[in-house]
Design a protein around this motif. Structure first.
Motif, PDB file in Angstrom:
ATOM      1  N   LYS A  47       0.742  -1.259   0.057  1.00 19.15           N
ATOM      2  CA  LYS A  47      -0.033   0.059   0.183  1.00 19.15           C
ATOM      3  C   LYS A  47       0.872   1.163   0.014  1.00 19.15           C
ATOM      4  N   PRO A  52      -8.775  -3.986  -2.243  1.00 17.60           N
ATOM      5  CA  PRO A  52      -7.239  -3.787  -2.379  1.00 17.60           C
ATOM      6  C   PRO A  52      -6.758  -4.483  -3.801  1.00 17.60           C
ATOM      7  N   PRO A  87      -3.469  -1.995  -3.880  1.00 17.71           N
ATOM      8  CA  PRO A  87      -3.902  -1.827  -2.510  1.00 17.71           C
ATOM      9  C   PRO A  87      -3.691  -0.311  -2.206  1.00 17.71           C
TER      10      PRO A  87
END
Lengths: 219, 325
Positions: B127, B193, B197
């Motif tokens: 992420k 995600p 993500p």
């Protein structure tokens, strides 16, 4: 490298302030002298004293929890405008302070990393923000090991530590006798979550060399 | 933090001129992330002085909430407390008084996960740094997600407010560069995600949240229940926002959203379908929990969230239907 004075931390001090601190105050109805100042926001914390020509240090942590640190590479951090120095000394960098009551020097040396977040260097700069930014530029030459973090899995290897120099204060009265003599009895169960004291003050201090070569520490 | 440009916008239209800019209002999450260099925007546009801090009635009996309404004000607003108590409770279950004074409605929706590996720039995190890997799957994942996860990411969305808004069918109003305005149901606002993500919502670059609309209050009782490690100032391990109406001994309608379980405020139509038309009781409640958790997957430390979610959901359903007509 600028002209720096040094302070060795390789020997125990004979008498720490903690040893002289009052003990056995738990449970006593005593007001903290700094309590009203702190809750009212009027207390001056150590880092809030404004001295002339201050520099700001930010500690740098090893990027791994277990392993061997070969070198701290500070070139990029040193190149940042406003950075005064990056203090690195893998052999004498203090790892743990001298604990209150112990007669041993602070643990020194950070070649072997034993826990997550272990501090290994200090970036010194003209502002806190520059020091914090430069700390992100410090790189490392290291060999990472495998941290041992499975507490439950190794319970069978647990050892009883040697008796502490300051044994816990413990005193049991006569609850049975007191209950038998009581006029009124209340039978109930109270529970309270575990308590952990947390300092309100940020982890910061100011050190200044005085004219007479003494170091004054605001902490 | 890294150097960045700062500009203050005087109108929403001016705020969306620069597609490379990040908006800042309360700053309760973004500033922390910038100090840690988890987020390194090159330009901030300060929207905190825009005229978006009002709460207005709208024609269908709902409320239009300006994106800059502080969480504290929204929780205390009499119309919210009276008509949408689930939202007021959810807001008061989050953060601290000081943070709620600063944090805004729009910012709350866009706050980032509190996954420890997202915050630790020495760790791998898809992420934070797409393609770097995920240290959470086999790491300390006690607080991480059990629903909606992917190979790339098992982070949770941390908001309480958004969970209540999800149960209330809130709609996000936006203004895009160029002047286009959109109405995005909160149910379509977040993205799973998958293998990206780092993309958490359907917002386009430069698109600004201007308002959140709540439709007319739903029938039935409302509550928000949050299970966490401490009684205050902690993120949800599991939370449930519930709105349930009972008529003639049967559940007439149900709206249930969940926090702490997935990468977005979680809502599953199958949960509500298992309840509507049924007599309130443990049989129906168990069926709802089965529907919620049929695809749940634990990653070790967070396995406990699956039975915890089941028990919390059932407890909420009992509370909302007890002694109901």
């Amino acid at each position: 490298m600028t002209d720096t004075k040094t302070l060795q931390l390789d020997a125990p001090i004979e008498h720490s302030l903690l040893e002289g601190a009052p003990q056995g105050l738990t449970g006593k109805p005593i007001d903290r002298v700094d309590g009203p100042l702190k809750v009212a926001g009027r207390a001056t914390y150590a880092a809030e004293y404004a001295l002339d020509d201050m520099a700001y240090g930010v500690l740098v942590s090893a990027p791994f929890a277990k392993g061997r640190l070969n070198a701290v590479i500070a070139d990029d951090a040193l190149a940042m405008p406003g950075v005064i120095d990056v203090v690195v000394d893998l052999d004498t960098f203090a790892r743990n302070p001298q604990q209150g009551g112990e007669e041993e020097a602070p643990t020194q040396g950070v070649r072997d990393i034993d826990y997550s977040g272990e501090h290994v260097a200090v970036v010194v700069a003209e502002s806190f923000e520059i020091a914090r930014d430069a700390a992100h530029l410090v790189r490392f030459d290291y060999v990472e090991g495998l941290p041992d973090v499975d507490f439950d899995g190794r319970l069978d290897e647990a050892e009883t530590p040697p008796p502490s120099q300051m044994p816990p204060h413990q005193e049991t009265g006569d609850p049975d006798g007191a209950l038998a003599a009581a006029t009124v009895k209340v039978d109930a169960v109270w529970t309270t979550p575990s308590q952990n004291s947390a300092a309100m003050e940020p982890h910061a201090s100011i050190a200044t060399w005085d004219d007479d070569e003494r170091l004054t520490l605001y902490g | 933090m890294k150097l960045f440009d700062y500009a203050r916008a005087d109108t929403p239209e001016a705020a969306v001129q620069d597609m490379s800019a990040r908006f800042i209002a309360g700053g309760t999450n973004l500033l922390d992330l910038m100090k840690l260099q988890v987020e390194t925007p090159t330009k901030l546009v300060d929207i905190s002085r825009l005229d978006l801090a009002e709460i207005e009635e709208i024609d269908d009996g709902g409320l239009r909430i300006g994106a800059l309404v502080p969480n504290a004000d929204l929780a205390a607003e009499p119309r919210v407390r009276e008509r949408y108590p689930v939202l007021s409770r959810a807001l008061l279950a989050g953060a601290s008084g000081q943070l709620r004074n600063k944090a805004t409605t729009g910012g709350n929706l866009l706050q980032r996960t509190r996954c420890g590996y997202f915050y630790d720039t020495h760790a791998r995190c898809n992420k934070r740094e797409p393609g770097s890997g995920c240290d959470g799957r086999e790491g300390f994942n006690r607080i991480l997600a059990v629903l909606g996860t992917s190979e790339a990411c098992i982070a949770t969305h941390p908001s309480d407010m958004a969970v209540a808004m999800r149960a209330l069918d809130a709609v996000v109003l936006t203004l895009a560069p160029g002047g286009d305005r959109r109405r995005i149901p909160l149910g379509d606002f977040y993205r799973l995600p998958g293998d990206t993500p780092q993309i958490e919502t359907v917002l386009q670059p430069g698109e600004l949240i201007t308002h959140v609309e709540l439709p007319a209050p739903p029938a039935g009782r409302q509550t928000y229940r949050k299970v966490r490690d401490r009684a205050s100032y902690a993120f949800a391990l599991v939370s449930v926002a519930g709105v349930v109406a009972v008529e003639d001994g049967k559940i007439a309608s149900a709206s249930l959203a969940f926090g702490g379980l997935g990468p977005m405020p979680w809502r599953d139509a199958a949960v509500e379908a298992a309840l509507v038309g049924k007599a309130p009781g443990d049989a129906a409640f168990a069926a709802a929990a089965d529907a919620l958790l049929a695809d749940a997957q634990g990653y070790g430390e967070n396995d406990f969230k699956i039975p915890l979610a089941r028990r919390t959901l059932i407890a909420v359903l009992r509370e909302l239907t007890e002694d109901a007509a």
